[in-house]
Design a protein around this motif. Sequence first.
Motif, mmCIF file in Angstrom:
data_model
loop_
_atom_site.group_PDB
_atom_site.id
_atom_site.type_symbol
_atom_site.label_atom_id
_atom_site.label_comp_id
_atom_site.label_asym_id
_atom_site.label_seq_id
_atom_site.Cartn_x
_atom_site.Cartn_y
_atom_site.Cartn_z
ATOM 1 N N UNK A 1 4.807 27.403 -0.568
ATOM 2 C CA UNK A 1 3.767 28.310 -0.104
ATOM 3 C C UNK A 1 3.189 27.872 1.231
ATOM 4 N N UNK A 2 3.196 26.571 1.486
ATOM 5 C CA UNK A 2 2.663 26.030 2.729
ATOM 6 C C UNK A 2 3.753 25.656 3.727
ATOM 7 N N UNK A 3 5.002 25.883 3.361
ATOM 8 C CA UNK A 3 6.131 25.472 4.200
ATOM 9 C C UNK A 3 5.991 24.011 4.621
ATOM 10 N N UNK A 4 5.663 23.183 3.671
ATOM 11 C CA UNK A 4 5.366 21.791 3.945
ATOM 12 C C UNK A 4 6.192 20.878 3.055
ATOM 13 N N UNK A 5 6.691 19.813 3.657
ATOM 14 C CA UNK A 5 7.399 18.771 2.936
ATOM 15 C C UNK A 5 6.582 17.493 3.021
ATOM 16 N N UNK A 6 6.522 16.764 1.919
ATOM 17 C CA UNK A 6 5.745 15.543 1.833
ATOM 18 C C UNK A 6 6.662 14.364 1.541
ATOM 19 N N UNK A 7 6.238 13.212 2.003
ATOM 20 C CA UNK A 7 6.896 11.971 1.649
ATOM 21 C C UNK A 7 5.835 11.007 1.150
ATOM 22 N N UNK A 8 5.836 10.764 -0.149
ATOM 23 C CA UNK A 8 4.950 9.780 -0.744
ATOM 24 C C UNK A 8 5.636 8.431 -0.683
ATOM 25 N N UNK A 9 5.003 7.484 -0.027
ATOM 26 C CA UNK A 9 5.571 6.155 0.144
ATOM 27 C C UNK A 9 4.672 5.142 -0.537
ATOM 28 N N UNK A 10 5.239 4.408 -1.462
ATOM 29 C CA UNK A 10 4.525 3.385 -2.209
ATOM 30 C C UNK A 10 5.169 2.028 -1.987
ATOM 31 N N UNK A 11 4.438 0.992 -2.358
ATOM 32 C CA UNK A 11 4.945 -0.376 -2.231
ATOM 33 C C UNK A 11 5.525 -0.626 -0.854
ATOM 34 N N UNK B 1 0.800 -1.203 0.000
ATOM 35 C CA UNK B 1 0.000 0.000 0.000
ATOM 36 C C UNK B 1 0.836 1.258 0.000
ATOM 37 N N UNK B 2 0.144 2.382 0.111
ATOM 38 C CA UNK B 2 0.793 3.686 0.029
ATOM 39 C C UNK B 2 0.312 4.609 1.128
ATOM 40 N N UNK B 3 1.167 5.528 1.494
ATOM 41 C CA UNK B 3 0.847 6.601 2.416
ATOM 42 C C UNK B 3 1.585 7.854 1.979
ATOM 43 N N UNK B 4 1.035 8.996 2.339
ATOM 44 C CA UNK B 4 1.729 10.246 2.154
ATOM 45 C C UNK B 4 1.838 10.962 3.488
ATOM 46 N N UNK B 5 3.063 11.180 3.908
ATOM 47 C CA UNK B 5 3.331 11.909 5.129
ATOM 48 C C UNK B 5 3.512 13.384 4.822
ATOM 49 N N UNK B 6 3.065 14.216 5.741
ATOM 50 C CA UNK B 6 3.212 15.651 5.599
ATOM 51 C C UNK B 6 3.909 16.216 6.823
ATOM 52 N N UNK B 7 4.715 17.216 6.603
ATOM 53 C CA UNK B 7 5.368 17.928 7.686
ATOM 54 C C UNK B 7 5.283 19.416 7.399
ATOM 55 N N UNK B 8 4.546 20.114 8.234
ATOM 56 C CA UNK B 8 4.391 21.551 8.099
ATOM 57 C C UNK B 8 5.312 22.255 9.079
ATOM 58 N N UNK B 9 6.100 23.165 8.568
ATOM 59 C CA UNK B 9 7.050 23.905 9.380
ATOM 60 C C UNK B 9 6.556 25.322 9.614
#
Length: 117
Positions: free
Chosen positions: A74-84, A16-24
Amino acid sequence: QVQLVESGGGLVQPGGSLRLSCAASGSIFSSYRMGWYRQAPGKERELVATMHSSGTTNYADSVKGRCTISRDNAKNTVYLQMNSLKPEDTAVYYCYYRNAGAGINYWGKGTLVTVSS
Protein backbone atom coordinates in the motif's frame (compact mmCIF):
# COMPACT_ATOMS: atom_id res chain seq x y z
CA GLN A 1 10.88 5.91 -14.28
CA VAL A 2 11.14 4.93 -10.64
CA GLN A 3 12.31 7.13 -7.79
CA LEU A 4 13.65 5.58 -4.60
CA VAL A 5 13.88 7.34 -1.25
CA GLU A 6 15.80 5.65 1.54
CA SER A 7 15.67 6.33 5.25
CA GLY A 8 16.59 4.73 8.55
CA GLY A 9 20.36 4.78 8.49
CA GLY A 10 22.43 6.03 11.36
CA LEU A 11 24.86 5.13 14.10
CA VAL A 12 24.23 2.01 16.14
CA GLN A 13 26.31 0.02 18.60
CA PRO A 14 27.37 -3.54 17.85
CA GLY A 15 24.50 -5.86 18.62
CA GLY A 16 21.96 -3.15 17.99
CA SER A 17 19.21 -2.91 15.42
CA LEU A 18 18.05 -0.63 12.65
CA ARG A 19 15.22 -0.67 10.18
CA LEU A 20 15.83 0.76 6.75
CA SER A 21 12.98 1.93 4.56
CA CYS A 22 12.81 2.47 0.84
CA ALA A 23 9.78 4.15 -0.66
CA ALA A 24 9.30 3.79 -4.39
CA SER A 25 7.33 6.10 -6.62
CA GLY A 26 6.77 6.45 -10.32
CA SER A 27 6.05 3.66 -12.74
CA ILE A 28 5.81 0.56 -10.60
CA PHE A 29 5.37 -2.49 -12.76
CA SER A 30 3.80 -5.77 -11.81
CA SER A 31 7.04 -7.72 -12.15
CA TYR A 32 10.03 -6.32 -10.28
CA ARG A 33 12.70 -7.02 -7.74
CA MET A 34 13.39 -4.55 -4.96
CA GLY A 35 15.71 -4.52 -2.00
CA TRP A 36 19.07 -3.50 -0.65
CA TYR A 37 22.71 -3.52 -1.57
CA ARG A 38 25.56 -2.08 0.42
CA GLN A 39 29.04 -0.76 -0.17
CA ALA A 40 31.62 -0.57 2.59
CA PRO A 41 34.74 1.60 2.37
CA GLY A 42 37.24 0.02 0.04
CA LYS A 43 34.87 -2.75 -1.02
CA GLU A 44 32.59 -3.44 -3.94
CA ARG A 45 28.85 -3.07 -3.74
CA GLU A 46 27.21 -6.30 -2.65
CA LEU A 47 23.72 -7.67 -2.31
CA VAL A 48 22.16 -7.63 1.14
CA ALA A 49 18.57 -8.69 0.56
CA THR A 50 15.98 -8.46 -2.19
CA MET A 51 12.35 -9.34 -2.64
CA HIS A 52 10.62 -10.15 -5.88
CA SER A 53 7.13 -8.87 -6.55
CA SER A 54 6.02 -12.48 -6.20
CA GLY A 55 7.25 -12.46 -2.60
CA THR A 56 10.37 -14.52 -3.12
CA THR A 57 13.31 -13.23 -1.07
CA ASN A 58 17.06 -13.51 -1.40
CA TYR A 59 19.62 -12.83 1.34
CA ALA A 60 23.35 -12.60 1.43
CA ASP A 61 24.89 -15.35 3.53
CA SER A 62 26.50 -12.72 5.74
CA VAL A 63 23.13 -11.39 6.93
CA LYS A 64 20.96 -14.50 7.00
CA GLY A 65 19.38 -14.89 10.40
CA ARG A 66 20.03 -11.25 11.27
CA CYS A 67 18.12 -9.38 8.59
CA THR A 68 14.57 -9.58 7.32
CA ILE A 69 13.23 -7.89 4.23
CA SER A 70 9.55 -7.05 4.07
CA ARG A 71 7.19 -4.86 2.11
CA ASP A 72 4.10 -2.74 2.42
CA ASN A 73 2.43 -2.75 -0.95
CA ALA A 74 0.00 0.00 0.00
CA LYS A 75 2.94 2.32 0.65
CA ASN A 76 5.16 0.97 -2.13
CA THR A 77 7.80 0.55 0.52
CA VAL A 78 10.36 -2.13 1.25
CA TYR A 79 11.94 -2.49 4.68
CA LEU A 80 15.10 -4.10 5.92
CA GLN A 81 15.11 -4.99 9.60
CA MET A 82 18.68 -5.49 10.72
CA ASN A 83 19.45 -7.06 14.08
CA SER A 84 22.62 -8.11 15.85
CA LEU A 85 24.57 -5.62 13.82
CA LYS A 86 28.31 -6.00 13.51
CA PRO A 87 31.02 -3.47 12.72
CA GLU A 88 31.47 -5.17 9.36
CA ASP A 89 27.89 -4.20 8.52
CA THR A 90 29.07 -0.60 8.32
CA ALA A 91 28.37 0.59 4.80
CA VAL A 92 26.28 2.82 2.64
CA TYR A 93 23.08 0.94 1.97
CA TYR A 94 21.44 1.49 -1.38
CA CYS A 95 17.86 0.79 -2.24
CA TYR A 96 17.47 -1.14 -5.46
CA TYR A 97 14.63 -1.62 -7.88
CA ARG A 98 14.69 -3.74 -11.01
CA ASN A 99 12.06 -3.62 -13.69
CA ALA A 100 12.09 -7.27 -14.61
CA GLY A 101 10.26 -6.80 -17.88
CA ALA A 102 12.56 -4.10 -19.20
CA GLY A 103 15.70 -5.27 -17.43
CA ILE A 104 16.32 -1.81 -16.00
CA ASN A 105 17.90 -1.17 -12.61
CA TYR A 106 17.25 1.85 -10.39
CA TRP A 107 19.22 2.95 -7.36
CA GLY A 108 18.57 5.20 -4.42
CA LYS A 109 21.12 7.71 -3.22
CA GLY A 110 22.10 5.57 -0.25
CA THR A 111 21.82 5.79 3.52
CA LEU A 112 24.81 5.34 5.79
CA VAL A 113 24.78 2.69 8.48
CA THR A 114 27.62 2.89 10.97
CA VAL A 115 28.05 0.13 13.53
CA SER A 116 30.54 1.21 16.15
CA SER A 117 30.97 1.40 19.89
